[in-house]
Every structure is written in C-alpha cells, then in structure tokens.
Design a protein around this motif. Structure first.
Motif, mmCIF file in Angstrom:
data_model
loop_
_atom_site.group_PDB
_atom_site.id
_atom_site.type_symbol
_atom_site.label_atom_id
_atom_site.label_comp_id
_atom_site.label_asym_id
_atom_site.label_seq_id
_atom_site.Cartn_x
_atom_site.Cartn_y
_atom_site.Cartn_z
ATOM 1 N N LYS A 8 0.831 -1.199 0.000
ATOM 2 C CA LYS A 8 0.000 0.000 0.000
ATOM 3 C C LYS A 8 0.869 1.255 0.000
ATOM 4 C CE LYS A 8 -3.959 2.008 2.355
ATOM 5 N NZ LYS A 8 -4.736 2.037 3.598
ATOM 6 N N HIS A 25 -5.068 -0.975 -19.447
ATOM 7 C CA HIS A 25 -6.260 -0.824 -18.606
ATOM 8 C C HIS A 25 -6.020 -1.532 -17.268
ATOM 9 C CE1 HIS A 25 -7.366 -4.929 -19.748
ATOM 10 N NE2 HIS A 25 -7.218 -4.559 -21.026
ATOM 11 N N ILE A 30 -3.017 -4.933 -13.219
ATOM 12 C CA ILE A 30 -2.943 -5.859 -12.066
ATOM 13 C C ILE A 30 -2.320 -7.188 -12.494
ATOM 14 C CG2 ILE A 30 -5.224 -6.972 -12.237
ATOM 15 C CD1 ILE A 30 -3.949 -5.600 -8.990
ATOM 16 N N ALA A 44 -5.769 -7.054 -3.434
ATOM 17 C CA ALA A 44 -7.176 -6.969 -3.863
ATOM 18 C C ALA A 44 -7.235 -6.107 -5.125
ATOM 19 C CB ALA A 44 -8.013 -6.360 -2.749
ATOM 20 N N GLU A 45 -7.695 -6.721 -6.216
ATOM 21 C CA GLU A 45 -7.564 -6.075 -7.519
ATOM 22 C C GLU A 45 -8.268 -4.719 -7.607
ATOM 23 O OE1 GLU A 45 -8.809 -9.021 -10.334
ATOM 24 O OE2 GLU A 45 -7.151 -10.357 -9.828
ATOM 25 N N GLY A 46 -9.407 -4.616 -6.933
ATOM 26 C CA GLY A 46 -10.190 -3.380 -7.033
ATOM 27 C C GLY A 46 -9.500 -2.177 -6.429
ATOM 28 N N THR A 47 -8.533 -2.419 -5.552
ATOM 29 C CA THR A 47 -7.902 -1.291 -4.868
ATOM 30 C C THR A 47 -7.026 -0.456 -5.804
ATOM 31 O OG1 THR A 47 -6.074 -2.693 -4.166
ATOM 32 C CG2 THR A 47 -7.892 -2.413 -2.611
ATOM 33 N N TYR A 49 -7.936 0.808 -8.627
ATOM 34 C CA TYR A 49 -8.675 1.861 -9.327
ATOM 35 C C TYR A 49 -8.681 3.191 -8.571
ATOM 36 C CZ TYR A 49 -9.787 -1.649 -12.730
ATOM 37 O OH TYR A 49 -9.648 -2.601 -13.701
ATOM 38 N N PRO A 50 -9.011 3.175 -7.274
ATOM 39 C CA PRO A 50 -8.893 4.444 -6.551
ATOM 40 C C PRO A 50 -7.467 5.001 -6.608
ATOM 41 C CG PRO A 50 -10.178 2.882 -5.264
ATOM 42 C CD PRO A 50 -9.612 2.125 -6.421
ATOM 43 N N HIS A 53 -6.951 6.572 -9.941
ATOM 44 C CA HIS A 53 -7.692 7.847 -9.997
ATOM 45 C C HIS A 53 -6.907 8.953 -9.287
ATOM 46 C CE1 HIS A 53 -11.815 5.637 -10.594
ATOM 47 N NE2 HIS A 53 -10.913 5.324 -11.504
ATOM 48 N N LYS A 54 -6.276 8.589 -8.169
ATOM 49 C CA LYS A 54 -5.492 9.591 -7.432
ATOM 50 C C LYS A 54 -4.260 10.009 -8.241
ATOM 51 C CE LYS A 54 -7.109 8.139 -2.923
ATOM 52 N NZ LYS A 54 -6.952 7.102 -1.909
ATOM 53 N N GLU A 56 -4.098 10.056 -11.395
ATOM 54 C CA GLU A 56 -4.595 10.908 -12.480
ATOM 55 C C GLU A 56 -4.875 12.320 -11.955
ATOM 56 O OE1 GLU A 56 -7.965 9.351 -14.569
ATOM 57 O OE2 GLU A 56 -7.731 10.789 -16.204
ATOM 58 N N SER A 63 -6.032 9.201 -18.821
ATOM 59 C CA SER A 63 -6.816 8.010 -19.157
ATOM 60 C C SER A 63 -7.878 8.345 -20.183
ATOM 61 C CB SER A 63 -7.462 7.430 -17.898
ATOM 62 O OG SER A 63 -8.465 8.304 -17.421
ATOM 63 N N ARG A 74 -11.185 1.501 -19.400
ATOM 64 C CA ARG A 74 -10.456 2.757 -19.194
ATOM 65 C C ARG A 74 -8.961 2.446 -19.315
ATOM 66 N NH1 ARG A 74 -12.753 7.948 -19.043
ATOM 67 N NH2 ARG A 74 -11.174 9.350 -18.231
ATOM 68 N N TYR A 76 -5.060 3.604 -19.115
ATOM 69 C CA TYR A 76 -4.219 4.574 -18.400
ATOM 70 C C TYR A 76 -2.842 4.654 -19.052
ATOM 71 C CZ TYR A 76 -7.763 4.473 -14.779
ATOM 72 O OH TYR A 76 -8.957 4.570 -14.104
ATOM 73 N N LEU B 29 -15.985 4.395 -11.726
ATOM 74 C CA LEU B 29 -15.464 3.273 -10.937
ATOM 75 C C LEU B 29 -16.294 2.009 -11.180
ATOM 76 C CD1 LEU B 29 -13.285 2.539 -8.923
ATOM 77 C CD2 LEU B 29 -14.775 3.278 -7.084
ATOM 78 N N GLU B 32 -15.476 0.641 -14.645
ATOM 79 C CA GLU B 32 -14.169 -0.018 -14.632
ATOM 80 C C GLU B 32 -14.230 -1.349 -13.894
ATOM 81 O OE1 GLU B 32 -11.915 3.475 -13.062
ATOM 82 O OE2 GLU B 32 -10.571 3.002 -14.703
ATOM 83 N N ARG B 61 -11.366 -11.925 -5.756
ATOM 84 C CA ARG B 61 -10.056 -11.309 -6.020
ATOM 85 C C ARG B 61 -10.132 -9.789 -6.036
ATOM 86 N NH1 ARG B 61 -7.271 -14.497 -11.085
ATOM 87 N NH2 ARG B 61 -6.938 -16.498 -10.065
ATOM 88 N N PHE B 62 -11.298 -9.280 -6.386
ATOM 89 C CA PHE B 62 -11.430 -7.828 -6.542
ATOM 90 C C PHE B 62 -11.358 -7.110 -5.193
ATOM 91 C CE2 PHE B 62 -13.449 -3.836 -7.909
ATOM 92 C CZ PHE B 62 -12.813 -3.652 -9.120
ATOM 93 N N ILE B 68 -13.123 -1.030 -1.313
ATOM 94 C CA ILE B 68 -12.930 -0.229 -2.536
ATOM 95 C C ILE B 68 -13.585 1.139 -2.338
ATOM 96 C CG2 ILE B 68 -13.217 -0.178 -5.054
ATOM 97 C CD1 ILE B 68 -11.799 -2.734 -3.995
ATOM 98 N N GLN B 71 -11.739 3.668 -0.306
ATOM 99 C CA GLN B 71 -10.550 4.286 -0.912
ATOM 100 C C GLN B 71 -10.902 5.286 -2.000
ATOM 101 O OE1 GLN B 71 -7.733 1.295 -2.083
ATOM 102 N NE2 GLN B 71 -7.804 0.300 -0.105
#
Lengths: 108, 257
Positions: A8, A25, A30, A44-47, A49-50, A53-54, A56, A63, A74, A76, B29, B32, B61-62, B68, B71
């Motif tokens: 992190k 993308h 990931i 965790a794959e979703g983390t 994206y935020p 975004h930061k 960016e 993007s 999307r 990048y 989000l 995506e 996995r996500f 999410i 964050q």
C-alpha cells in the motif's frame, strides 16, 4: 508489517512502473503486477482503481475510454510528469533499499 | 443462473450502494469494476471452471466493496440537501398515512350503508347532559341521546377521516412537486433503500395491531356494535402493511448474500 501494508505504501511506484511499459487498462495493470512479482503482489484487484484515480488527479497519469470486443475499458498512460515522477520515485526507492540493506546486512 | 443475476451483478449493486463519491467518479469506478470483473471471470472460466464459480472468484479477487468504496474519494458532504430529502420523505409518508385515514373513512361509509350506523357509530361512551343536548341539536332525526350519538359518530367517522385523506393528498402533492423541483431521483434519502418501506411497514403494522386489538375488545364487550369504527381502520392499515411489505421484500431480496 504485512506485505499488503508495504504494498500500500509503495503502490503508486508499482503502478507507475507498470505503466512505464506502455498504456494499459486496470485488469492488464494488475495482471502485469502479479506476473512481474511472480505472484507475490496479489493484492485486492479493485484497490488499484482508486489509486489510479489519485495518480490521475495528481497529473501523473492520463486516461481514456477504449472499446474492444464490445466492452469499454479505461486505459491509463503516463503523462510527461508521470514519466519524471517514476524516474524520481525509482531513484528514491533504490536509495532507500540500499540504505536498508546496508543497515540490516551488518552482522548478518 | 444468468449473468444478470450472477455474483458480478450482486457485487456491483453492493459497490454502488457503498460508494459515497461524486456521481461521475462513482459511474466511472463502476464501469471499470464491471469491465475488470468480466475480464477476470473470462480468464478464470478459460481454465475450465463454470461461469458462476469464475464470477465468484473474480469478485473475491477484486476485494470487498466496502474496502474499494472507502478508498474512493469522498464527495463533499451536503448535509442540507440530505436533511431536506429526509423531510421530503417524511412529508410523503405522512401523506400516505393521512390518505390511509381517508380510505378508512370510505370503508366506514360502506359499512354504514351495509350494516347500519350502529356498526360504526355505537362507540361505548357515556355523554353528559350538555353533550346530549348538542348531539340532539346536530342530529334532529334522532329519537334519543344514544341514537344521536350513534348517528354523529358514524357520520364523523366518514367526514373527518375523508377530510384527513384530502389533507394527505395535499401533502403527497407537495412532496411530489418538491421532489420534481429538486431534481431528486425517486424518493432517495441517502439512506439504504430498504429504510423507507421498513418505516412505513412499522407504522402501518403498529396501527394495524392497535386497531385490530380495539376491534376485538369492542366485539367482546358488545357484539358487533361499534366494531366498525376501528375495523374500518384496521382493514386499511393491514392493506398498508402489504403495500409496504412488497417493496421491502424486494429490497431485501436484492441485497447480495
């Protein structure tokens, strides 16, 4: 400190380093992260994206939407500022690792 | 199971509920996440597992939706619009309640016509001399004070409740125009979508219990005389329970496991 906590703290550098190879993308980012680390960086794959975004918002990446196989993704890419940032971050990281190594290697 | 009902759809619904960022950020989000999850599920499915298992693994996995969402950048809090949305929803609920009272007046009118004014109007109560004189004055066709009271009660049970119903329609109109003017989506209050029907079901459920209890109490005391006064309300309250239970069940069913 757990691996995920360490990740992190260095996620920006990892993401910028992956994007240094070219636009991608999120899912490709990931996947590259996992492959390059031989599966060790399995966050965790979703983390991402935020985090993207930061980056960016900070002007390090840009993007756009890309449509392929009927699905919008999307994509990048590093901005010139991001290119400079990844070089600077890499130097800071290399220096940090060298100093840590110098300390922990004593008496090893 | 179709893809529209699979783990990915349930996950996206939950992520949508938990996001508190600006609408544009949330839409991006979600788009995506959807593309990512389908890519991930397709890759897992290619290893030979069935679609649902692949979707579930992709979701696992996500990461948890709450993680999410936590964050994602939070939108600036707008307490005033949210408070206004709550007031608007409260006005609408009050309107529904008053309309229900009006409907019970209509039911009482039907009961008056079908079973006579005693069924609704014979509420067990004693009246003073002054009250009797007043009742006999407003009900000149009555033969005595008790008869005048029955006629007056049965008439009030209709007219006053219909008046409350008219006020309820007015409140609903105010809430509707208010919502349109503010450009709000549906009756969104910023609270979980199950809250509004849950509040409605609780209010109507409490009313139905009390009115049914009063009806049974009167029936045990004096047979059918006066039971219509409360029964007319209990019938409408029970219908209101059903009316709120259906959307509540729908919301709870749509919650991801």
């Amino acid at each position: 400190m757990s691996l995920s906590a360490r990740l992190k703290g260095n996620l920006d550098l990892l993401l910028l380093s992956v994007l240094k190879a070219g636009p991608a993308h999120g899912y490709a980012v990931i996947s590259a992260l996992r492959e390059r680390s031989d599966g060790a960086f399995d966050l965790a794959e979703g983390t991402i994206y935020p985090a993207l975004h930061k980056l960016e918002a900070a002007g390090h990446v840009t993007s756009w939407w890309d449509e392929a196989a009927g699905r919008r993704r999307r994509v990048y890419a590093l901005t010139p500022r991001g290119e400079r940032e990844v070089v600077a971050e890499r130097e800071r990281w290399t220096g940090f690792v060298g100093h840590v190594q110098a300390v922990v290697a004593v008496g090893a | 199971m179709t893809r529209d009902e699979g783990p990915i759809e349930a996950f996206l619904d939950e992520l949508y509920r938990q996001l508190s960022c600006a609408p544009r950020v949330a839409r991006r989000l979600l788009a995506e996440a959807e593309a990512h999850l389908h890519d991930s599920a397709a890759a897992i499915e290619a290893t030979g597992v069935d679609r649902e298992t692949a979707e579930q693994r992709a979701v696992d996995r996500f990461g948890a939706p709450g993680r999410i969402a936590a964050q994602a950048p939070t939108a600036p809090r707008r307490p005033v619009p949210r408070a206004l949305a709550l007031v608007r929803a409260a006005v609408a609920l009050a309107g529904v309640g008053l309309v229900a009272v009006g409907l019970s007046g209509a039911v009482a009118a039907v009961m008056n016509a079908a079973f006579g004014s005693s069924f609704v109007g014979a509420v067990h109560q004693t009246y003073s001399g002054a009250q009797c004189r007043h009742l006999l004055a407003v009900q000149p066709s009555a033969v005595d004070c008790a008869h005048a009271a029955i006629l007056e009660n049965s008439s009030d049970a209709v007219s006053l409740r219909l008046l409350a119903g008219a006020a309820g329609v007015l409140l609903l109109a105010v809430a509707w125009f208010w919502r349109r003017a503010s450009g709000a989506h549906a009756w969104s209050t910023g609270l979980p979508p199950a809250v509004l029907p849950a509040v409605g079901l609780s209010a109507f459920g409490a009313a139905a219990l009390w009115l049914t209890g009063q009806t049974l109490d009167l029936a045990l005391l004096g047979g059918s005389d006066g039971t219509g006064f409360y029964l007319s309300g209990a019938v409408v309250a029970l219908a209101g329970c059903v009316g709120f239970a259906i959307p509540l069940a729908r919301e709870l069913r749509d919650q991801p496991a």
